[in-house]
Design a protein around this motif. Structure first.
Motif, PDB file in Angstrom:
ATOM      1  N   PHE A  65     -12.781  -5.881  -0.642  1.00  0.00           N
ATOM      2  CA  PHE A  65     -14.072  -5.512  -0.063  1.00  0.00           C
ATOM      3  C   PHE A  65     -13.895  -4.389   0.953  1.00  0.00           C
ATOM      4  CE2 PHE A  65     -17.200  -5.903   3.319  1.00  0.00           C
ATOM      5  CZ  PHE A  65     -18.393  -6.026   2.638  1.00  0.00           C
ATOM      6  N   GLN A  66     -12.920  -4.536   1.829  1.00  0.00           N
ATOM      7  CA  GLN A  66     -12.677  -3.524   2.863  1.00  0.00           C
ATOM      8  C   GLN A  66     -12.320  -2.174   2.246  1.00  0.00           C
ATOM      9  OE1 GLN A  66      -9.639  -5.154   5.429  1.00  0.00           O
ATOM     10  NE2 GLN A  66     -10.869  -6.935   5.959  1.00  0.00           N
ATOM     11  N   MET A  67     -11.418  -2.191   1.267  1.00  0.00           N
ATOM     12  CA  MET A  67     -10.968  -0.933   0.676  1.00  0.00           C
ATOM     13  C   MET A  67     -12.087  -0.239  -0.104  1.00  0.00           C
ATOM     14  SD  MET A  67      -7.047  -1.497  -0.552  1.00  0.00           S
ATOM     15  CE  MET A  67      -5.721  -1.434   0.658  1.00  0.00           C
ATOM     16  N   SER A  68     -12.849  -1.002  -0.862  1.00  0.00           N
ATOM     17  CA  SER A  68     -13.902  -0.377  -1.659  1.00  0.00           C
ATOM     18  C   SER A  68     -14.965   0.242  -0.763  1.00  0.00           C
ATOM     19  CB  SER A  68     -14.521  -1.397  -2.621  1.00  0.00           C
ATOM     20  OG  SER A  68     -15.132  -2.458  -1.916  1.00  0.00           O
ATOM     21  N   GLY A  78     -10.121   7.229   3.568  1.00  0.00           N
ATOM     22  CA  GLY A  78     -10.725   5.961   3.940  1.00  0.00           C
ATOM     23  C   GLY A  78      -9.831   4.760   3.726  1.00  0.00           C
ATOM     24  N   VAL A  79      -9.020   4.764   2.669  1.00  0.00           N
ATOM     25  CA  VAL A  79      -8.246   3.562   2.331  1.00  0.00           C
ATOM     26  C   VAL A  79      -6.793   3.622   2.782  1.00  0.00           C
ATOM     27  CG1 VAL A  79      -9.711   3.101   0.329  1.00  0.00           C
ATOM     28  CG2 VAL A  79      -7.599   4.391   0.024  1.00  0.00           C
ATOM     29  N   ALA A  80      -6.256   4.810   3.064  1.00  0.00           N
ATOM     30  CA  ALA A  80      -4.836   4.926   3.428  1.00  0.00           C
ATOM     31  C   ALA A  80      -4.473   4.083   4.650  1.00  0.00           C
ATOM     32  CB  ALA A  80      -4.462   6.394   3.646  1.00  0.00           C
ATOM     33  N   PRO A  81      -5.286   4.064   5.723  1.00  0.00           N
ATOM     34  CA  PRO A  81      -4.927   3.208   6.859  1.00  0.00           C
ATOM     35  C   PRO A  81      -4.848   1.726   6.479  1.00  0.00           C
ATOM     36  CG  PRO A  81      -6.558   4.828   7.522  1.00  0.00           C
ATOM     37  CD  PRO A  81      -6.457   4.911   6.030  1.00  0.00           C
ATOM     38  N   PHE A 121       2.530   4.219   1.628  1.00  0.00           N
ATOM     39  CA  PHE A 121       1.654   5.377   1.413  1.00  0.00           C
ATOM     40  C   PHE A 121       2.182   6.144   0.215  1.00  0.00           C
ATOM     41  CE2 PHE A 121       0.660   9.908   2.030  1.00  0.00           C
ATOM     42  CZ  PHE A 121      -0.725   9.827   2.027  1.00  0.00           C
ATOM     43  N   SER A 122       1.293   6.392  -0.761  1.00  0.00           N
ATOM     44  CA  SER A 122       1.663   7.127  -1.970  1.00  0.00           C
ATOM     45  C   SER A 122       1.460   8.622  -1.719  1.00  0.00           C
ATOM     46  CB  SER A 122       0.806   6.669  -3.160  1.00  0.00           C
ATOM     47  OG  SER A 122       0.986   5.292  -3.403  1.00  0.00           O
ATOM     48  N   ASN A 178       4.564   0.192   9.513  1.00  0.00           N
ATOM     49  CA  ASN A 178       4.181  -1.020  10.242  1.00  0.00           C
ATOM     50  C   ASN A 178       3.237  -0.640  11.378  1.00  0.00           C
ATOM     51  OD1 ASN A 178       3.991  -3.611  11.180  1.00  0.00           O
ATOM     52  ND2 ASN A 178       6.000  -3.640  12.162  1.00  0.00           N
ATOM     53  N   ILE A 179       1.945  -0.856  11.180  1.00  0.00           N
ATOM     54  CA  ILE A 179       0.963  -0.610  12.231  1.00  0.00           C
ATOM     55  C   ILE A 179       0.236  -1.917  12.529  1.00  0.00           C
ATOM     56  CG2 ILE A 179       0.651   1.815  11.622  1.00  0.00           C
ATOM     57  CD1 ILE A 179      -1.928   1.063  10.202  1.00  0.00           C
TER      58      ILE A 179
END
Length: 510
Positions: free
Chosen positions: A351-354, A399-402, A411-412, A479-480
């Motif tokens: 849900f968050q990523m979309s 939008g989705v990388a973080p 990260f790709s 790692n964040i």
């Protein structure tokens, strides 16, 4: 109409944000504050809105406060419904199999909905231990009933990660896990009267999906091609191996395997072509919406699919009203509807990523796209298509990388190259899948369509594998923490505001 700032153009966005904040606050305070307190505060807030209806400033603040209190109320009610104490020791129950059982060594893993006994209504992640001598005789399918006896355990995290597995299960209504021993269950006919009409419809849709899957299996595709085609068309990723999953993850193509707005957008275009364009406008849109929701139900109603289906519904209805279809208000209304129905979805990773992907596209697509002159793009259609693909990919990744870094520590690097290579092939796969169903009426054509589908799926996977093999294709070990994640999105929001004012200034100058 004059506004004091960009946020006033999107009133529903403010409501959605405060609803989400309220859900977070209510979830954090669930053990200390019941839903009655939140509901009382909500009633007072609504009453103040009536009393102070002539004061615009207070009205805006009270609407935001009401959305916050509504979110806290809804999530507390939901958490209380899921917080029934687990029984002590073994207990007897009747259940229906709610997902296709998957073999993992000597264990069959499946979802169970308990339909009889003192725990009626509970949803459980079950592992059924199979006796070596009878393993070949176990033939459970979606919709089969069984009577069993086992111990219910609260879900636990399996490894050190930001991914909260117990919370993930609660988001989807599961509150327990259990291990069923070989001699503690038997297949039986159970009464489904305790299930809602929606749940019974979902079970019927999943049975139909399994029948479709068996049709796929009869086409002769190899295991890898079959796994990818089934994941993309039916939403069933159970056949995706860990190696194949890593290939798509490292290359940045995981979104191709997970049903989302990309897939439903293609389905929407396909349905639009089938139904036609301008004739019978209302009836046409209703047919398309019905087709979209039928497909969403058929594939399991995952949060990303429901988000996309809800947004397409709003997209279609606002088009009939001659309003702007794709806007922040439409996305915010989608979030409000979904969170009002299922507030715990706020904590679902999908849900968050979309939502963050679509939000980022809505915020940044137009400013970035306009960096190249419209005159040049109009005279160079190939470059126009490439530039649009580049902009959409970069905006969605922003939008989705973080979130990807926070939950999965990865990260790709070559995501843009992957999208340029894979998305056209993914579009072909979905169109060929639809053609495959039609071709069942023409047995002589069916093998050729299946071979073409296998060829395209194979090329898609080869492209993903090649990108994943490039030097420096991904960065692992990121790692964040939550504060850093929040600060990253604050910076992105600040960038969006700066971009808004830059566009506004350029428009005035023009």
């Amino acid at each position: 109409m004059r506004t004091n700032g960009p946020l006033q153009l999107f009133p529903l966005l403010r409501v959605a944000v405060f609803l989400a904040i309220g859900i977070g606050v209510g979830y954090a305070a669930f053990d200390r504050m019941g839903w009655g307190v939140w509901l009382l505060a909500l009633a007072v807030s609504v009453l103040l809105q009536v009393v102070l209806r002539r004061h615009d400033l207070f009205q805006g603040a009270l609407i935001c406060l009401s959305a916050l209190l509504l979110g806290a109320t809804l999530v507390t009610i939901r958490c209380e419904a899921l917080s029934r104490p687990l029984p002590h020791g073994d207990f007897d129950y009747e259940a229906v199999v709610a997902s296709q059982p998957q073999a993992r060594g000597k264990v069959l893993q499946m979802d169970l909905w308990i339909v009889g006994g003192e725990q009626e209504g509970r949803r459980v992640k079950a592992s059924l231990l199979v006796d070596t001598f009878t393993q070949g005789n176990v033939q459970l399918e979606v919709g089969d009933g069984l009577v069993a006896k086992s111990v219910m355990q609260p879900p636990e995290n399996f490894y050190d990660s930001h991914f909260d597995y117990p919370l993930y299960l609660r988001c989807h209504g599961f509150t327990a896990t259990t291990l069923i021993l070989p001699d503690h269950w038997q297949q039986a006919t159970v009464n489904l009267a305790s299930l809602s009409h929606l749940d019974r419809t979902i079970l019927a849709a999943m049975k139909f999906r399994q029948a479709t899957l068996r049709h796929y299996l009869s086409l002769g595709l190899d295991d890898e091609e079959m796994a990818v085609a089934v994941a993309m068309a039916l939403g069933d990723r159970s056949r995706i191996t860990n190696d194949l999953r890593d290939i798509y993850s490292i290359s940045g193509a995981s979104h191709v395997l997970a049903l989302s707005g990309l897939h439903l957008g293609i389905i929407y275009m396909l349905l639009s072509l089938v139904v036609g364009q301008r004739r019978f406008g209302v009836f046409r849109e209703l047919l398309i919406i019905g087709g979209i929701w039928s497909y969403a139900l058929f594939t399991g109603l995952s949060p990303s699919v429901v988000r996309a289906a809800t947004m397409i519904t709003i997209f279609s209805l606002t088009g009939l009203l001659h309003r702007r279809r794709m806007s922040l208000n439409a996305l915010a209304l989608t979030a409000i509807v979904m969170l009002a129905v299922q507030p715990l979805l706020l904590f679902d990773v999908g849900f968050q990523m979309s939502f963050m992907a679509v939000l980022s596209i809505l915020l940044f697509y137009q400013p970035v796209y306009r960096l190249v002159s419209s005159e040049y793009l109009l005279t160079h259609p190939v470059q126009k298509w490439l530039w649009a693909m580049v902009v959409v990919s970069c905006c969605a990744q922003l939008g989705v990388a973080p979130l990807t870094a926070y939950y999965f520590g990865r990260f790709s690097v070559y995501f843009l190259l992957t999208n340029l290579l894979v998305i056209p092939l993914a579009t072909m796969v979905l169109y060929l899948t639809a053609l495959l169903f039609i071709a069942t009426l023409l047995p002589s054509v069916l093998p050729w369509v299946a071979r073409l589908l296998a060829w395209v799926v194979g090329w898609q996977t080869q492209m993903a594998r090649w990108v994943a093999s490039l030097p420096g294709s991904h960065i692992d070990g990121i790692n964040i923490n939550r504060l850093q994640l929040l600060l990253i999105y604050v910076a992105i929001a600040a960038l969006a505001v700066v971009g808004y004012y830059m566009i506004r200034r350029n428009v005035r100058r023009g």
